[in-house]
Design an enzyme around this catalytic site. Structure first.
Site, PDB file in Angstrom:
ATOM      1  N   LYS A 183     -10.239 -40.342 -25.313  1.00 52.68           N
ATOM      2  CA  LYS A 183     -10.577 -41.293 -25.484  1.00 52.68           C
ATOM      3  C   LYS A 183     -11.428 -41.238 -23.817  1.00 52.68           C
ATOM      4  O   LYS A 183     -11.515 -40.924 -22.715  1.00 52.68           O
ATOM      5  CB  LYS A 183      -9.850 -42.626 -24.651  1.00 52.68           C
ATOM      6  CG  LYS A 183     -11.218 -44.107 -24.053  1.00 52.68           C
ATOM      7  CD  LYS A 183     -10.582 -44.668 -23.408  1.00 52.68           C
ATOM      8  CE  LYS A 183     -10.007 -44.677 -21.920  1.00 52.68           C
ATOM      9  NZ  LYS A 183     -12.404 -45.740 -21.985  1.00 52.68           N
ATOM     10  N   GLU A 257      -4.146 -35.695 -12.997  1.00 57.45           N
ATOM     11  CA  GLU A 257      -5.573 -35.109 -12.829  1.00 57.45           C
ATOM     12  C   GLU A 257      -6.202 -36.167 -11.893  1.00 57.45           C
ATOM     13  O   GLU A 257      -6.735 -36.592 -12.007  1.00 57.45           O
ATOM     14  CB  GLU A 257      -6.012 -33.969 -12.802  1.00 57.45           C
ATOM     15  CG  GLU A 257      -6.800 -33.067 -12.629  1.00 57.45           C
ATOM     16  CD  GLU A 257      -8.211 -32.926 -11.623  1.00 57.45           C
ATOM     17  OE1 GLU A 257      -7.358 -34.245 -10.368  1.00 57.45           O
ATOM     18  OE2 GLU A 257      -9.391 -32.883 -11.908  1.00 57.45           O
ATOM     19  N   GLU A 388     -10.275 -42.654  -1.120  1.00 53.96           N
ATOM     20  CA  GLU A 388     -11.747 -42.127  -1.804  1.00 53.96           C
ATOM     21  C   GLU A 388     -12.806 -42.774  -2.060  1.00 53.96           C
ATOM     22  O   GLU A 388     -12.336 -43.474  -2.561  1.00 53.96           O
ATOM     23  CB  GLU A 388     -10.639 -40.672  -3.191  1.00 53.96           C
ATOM     24  CG  GLU A 388     -12.012 -40.069  -4.085  1.00 53.96           C
ATOM     25  CD  GLU A 388     -11.097 -39.932  -5.447  1.00 53.96           C
ATOM     26  OE1 GLU A 388     -10.673 -40.312  -6.118  1.00 53.96           O
ATOM     27  OE2 GLU A 388     -11.373 -38.764  -5.502  1.00 53.96           O
TER      28      GLU A 388
END
Lengths: 477, 295
Positions: A183, A257, A388
């Protein structure tokens, strides 16, 4: 005298975007079962590029069944040497159509053509070329004499390097003998759909690669599907946690990840101009939409003023704008949603006492843009030093001793990457040992290669992609 | 008034108090609790400490504190220390055989064979200390002028739920985790915990730095969730979790901090079979270092 840059746009005429795309299931494009679709837009103009299917649970069932059948009947039993030749074919077609892929990537993602042309697409081809050669050598990879594929891999990828992340997922999976359902990200489906056509051109057997477009619900249905043997995900740490939770109690293998908050550490003895280039590359490459971005600059106190002056001077030369202009350094932010997130976190940065400085560059009227920005007076407790941002925003902290640099660099739940800038070799090796991060760049930053394993420590996820290590995620041994 | 009185033995035995092993010391549970441990024959053997949440947290603190030194020690040094542990085990073969037999039943020779296999297993893992990086690491031929090397590093603090296989199973889950430089908080078998505490006596006298191995006894269902949820634990080995529902709950809890999780084996583990390197590699990270080449 100052030189003016004339516009140098790469031509769009090389790409042919269809008005609407179906899902790629069992070797052909099909309409989603419930007919749902979404729009993908050009983030530099906000224009709609195409209608794209949204895969529902029935489509996920169909794609996983196609992948299972292809795994059992064709791809699993096929000799590795034959699988290799398919992957080599794909690599070659990608090279032949490199410019088309680069332009399409820049249009759909917003990244500068200089990067899609010189970094993303060459790495995509190299990745397939590299893993092609492993397909008939798996017994020599160090994972047992006769390692076996896992079966069907469900793969979900992000929008920051759309086709490169596809390559990182599909190439090793196929080389090891698995079939895949992938996807692509909601906002960047177009190069994955062009890749589906490339699979057709390569005569790849039906069902070996299936591409399902959609958003979070599609990804969740895929990851949680009972007939998926392996889950590979690149994206946010929050979604990574959900996936890790959802596979509990199953026998699914998982690689994740996830996010990062990399320290880029500059010592007083570093070659400062080189370090400045590395800092710029570390945080402004791909608009900072990089999980391994060097988003925390740790600079030795004695050179911080000098370094910051040089950094700001360099930042004023960055050209922000049209992703297809060959002189553009920083392109468009990928989506309105991401732009809002960057704005929110930078506002918080100011409220918490950070000193904000943004490069004085003109921004286009339409599209999603954010000027390269640096924050000083940042402490380790500030949210912009911990979270982040995934945008062109650098937080600067200082240190006095190597030990302090280590403590500050490791003061994060993440652990994806880190940078070191010093001319002293023994210090590099000492520090590289101490940093809790999966990739350490010394006197360089943001370098990638298909032979080089990539992946994080701690909450940056687990498993490695790339290199010999990357095969392990797709092999039972 | 007792009608019959036992005759006093010629010499009264000195009983051993079984305690926890945390930070190189043998504390009681801070909770002040203990629980009775029966042998295979159902007879009372001794009381073991019943560890609490606070004991888990203290053990994690000790393991984290020890991590820098242990992971930073040379591989040769770690190999030497592990081998030394095997030497100490060898010296206590009879004692371990007695304890294993008491815990598990069976013949004396079967217990002896188990202890010998456990010692040999420990020696096997000790030898990996300075070899695993060569087997798991490699140079990467990147397409550019860069030095590029990948090498394994320990994951950090690992929580281990040990199987109920008093010495061989215990050793088979413990040795592979610490030999590469991780530190451990280990929950011993709930029903057969005593050989684990005796093993701690060996660890305490083998130059193993305090805190590298921390060993708790008690109820796994009580302590393991705290270990799974602790933010300073990097990985979880669920090999010894027999309750499938608990294993799922622990894996889910561990997901909140993205711990590496080794699930319980599908079928009972065969501890006598020669192991592969999986128990080593599950608790390793790969670090890749780049540096430009140039004159």
């Amino acid at each position: 005298m100052a030189f003016e840059y004339a516009p140098a746009p790469e031509s769009r005429s090389i790409v042919d975007i269809r008005p609407a795309y179906g899902l790629f299931v069992n070797g052909e494009f099909v309409a989603p079962a419930d007919g749902e679709s979404m729009k993908t837009v050009d983030p530099a103009t906000e224009e709609v590029l195409a209608e794209v299917g949204v895969a529902g649970a029935a489509d996920v069932d169909r794609a996983v069944a196609a992948a299972r059948k292809a795994y059992q009947r064709v791809w699993g039993p096929m000799p590795g040497a034959e699988r290799a030749k398919y992957l080599y074919r794909i690599a070659r077609i990608i090279q032949e159509r490199a410019r088309e892929l680069a332009v399409l990537e820049s249009i759909d993602n917003g990244k500068p053509i200089r990067e899609s042309r010189d970094v993303d697409i060459p790495l995509v081809a190299a990745h397939f070329f590299y893993y092609a050669g492993w397909a008939d050598k798996l017994g020599h990879a160090g994972f047992g004499a006769n390692p076996q594929p896992l079966g069907v891999a469900g793969q979900v990828i992000p929008w920051n390097f759309p086709l490169l992340m596809l390559a990182w997922k599909i190439a090793p999976a196929l080389a090891a003998g698995n079939t895949v359902v992938l996807k692509p990200a909601e906002t960047t489906p177009l190069t994955a759909l062009l890749f589906a056509e490339i699979c057709q051109l390569a005569d790849l057997p039906a069902g070996v690669v299936n591409i399902l477009t959609g958003a979070g619900d599609t990804g969740r249905a895929l990851v949680e599907h009972g007939d998926v043997d392996k889950v590979a995900f690149t994206g946010s740490t929050e979604v990574g946690r959900q996936i890790a939770r959802s596979v509990a109690g199953t026998r699914k293998r998982v690689t994740l990840e996830l996010g990062g908050k990399a320290a880029n550490i500059v010592f007083a003895d570093a070659a400062l101009d080189q370090a400045v280039e590395g800092i710029v590359n570390g945080i402004f490459f791909n608009q900072g939409h990089v999980c391994c971005a060097g988003s925390r600059l740790l600079v030795e106190e004695s050179v911080s003023e000098e370094l910051l002056a040089r950094l700001k001077r360099r930042m004023t030369t960055l050209r922000v704008g049209d992703p297809l202009d060959k002189n553009t350094d920083v392109g468009a932010i990928n989506s309105a949603e991401q732009l809002a997130k960057i704005r929110t976190l930078t506002e918080i940065g100011e409220q918490e006492g950070g000193q904000r400085w943004s490069a004085p560059c003109p921004l286009p009227d339409r599209g999603f843009w954010f000027s390269p920005t640096v924050f000083t007076e940042v402490t380790q407790a500030h949210r912009i030093a911990r979270e982040e941002i995934f945008g062109p925003v650098l937080s600067v902290l200082t240190f006095r001793t190597p030990d302090e640099a280590v403590v500050k660099a490791n003061n994060t739940p993440y652990g994806l990457s880190a940078g070191i800038w010093t001319e002293k070799g023994s210090r590099i090796l000492w520090l590289a040992d101490k940093l809790r991060a999966g990739v350490v760049w010394a006197n360089t930053f943001n370098k990638f290669d298909p032979t080089s394993p990539f992946g994080g420590y701690q909450e940056s996820g687990y498993g490695r992609e790339g290199g010999r290590h990357g095969l392990e995620a797709y092999l039972a041994h | 008034m007792p009608t019959e009185q036992k005759a006093a033995p010629a010499r009264l035995a000195v009983r051993k108090t079984y305690k926890l092993f945390v930070g190189g010391k043998f504390p009681r549970s801070e909770s002040g609790r203990s629980y009775p441990v029966q042998g295979a024959d159902g007879e009372f053997v001794a009381n073991a400490a019943l560890a609490s949440r606070k004991d888990v947290r203290d053990a994690v603190v000790a393991a984290r504190k020890a991590f820098g030194g242990w992971s930073g020690a040379t591989a040769y040094n770690r190999g030497q220390i592990l081998y030394r542990i095997a030497e100490m085990l060898e010296g206590r073969r009879d004692q371990f055989a007695d304890e294993v037999r008491t815990a598990r039943g069976g013949t004396r020779s079967a217990a002896r064979a188990d202890v010998d296999a456990a010692i040999d297993r420990w020696v096997w893992y000790a030898g990996w200390a300075d070899k695993i990086a060569q087997v798991r690491g490699n140079a990467n031929p990147v397409a550019g002028p860069y030095f590029n090397l990948s090498a394994p590093e320990p994951t950090g603090v690992v929580g281990v739920v040990a199987p109920t296989e008093p010495l061989l199973g215990l050793v088979s889950v413990l040795a592979p985790v610490i030999v590469t430089g991780n530190t451990v908080v280990l929950l011993a078998s709930e029903t057969q915990p005593l050989p684990a505490i005796t093993l701690a006596e060996v660890l305490a006298t083998s130059d193993l730095p305090g805190g590298v191995v921390n060993l708790l006894t008690g109820r796994v269902a009580e302590t393991a969730p705290w270990l799974a949820g602790h933010a300073d634990v990097n990985a979880l080995d669920l090999t010894g979790v027999d309750d499938a529902d608990l294993a799922v709950e622990l894996e889910r809890t561990a997901a909140d901090t993205l711990k590496r999780v080794l699930r319980p084996p599908l079928t009972g583990a065969d501890w006598k079979a020669e192991p592969d390197t999986d128990r080593l590699t599950t608790f390793l990270e790969t670090k890749t270092v780049w540096h430009p080449k140039g004159a």
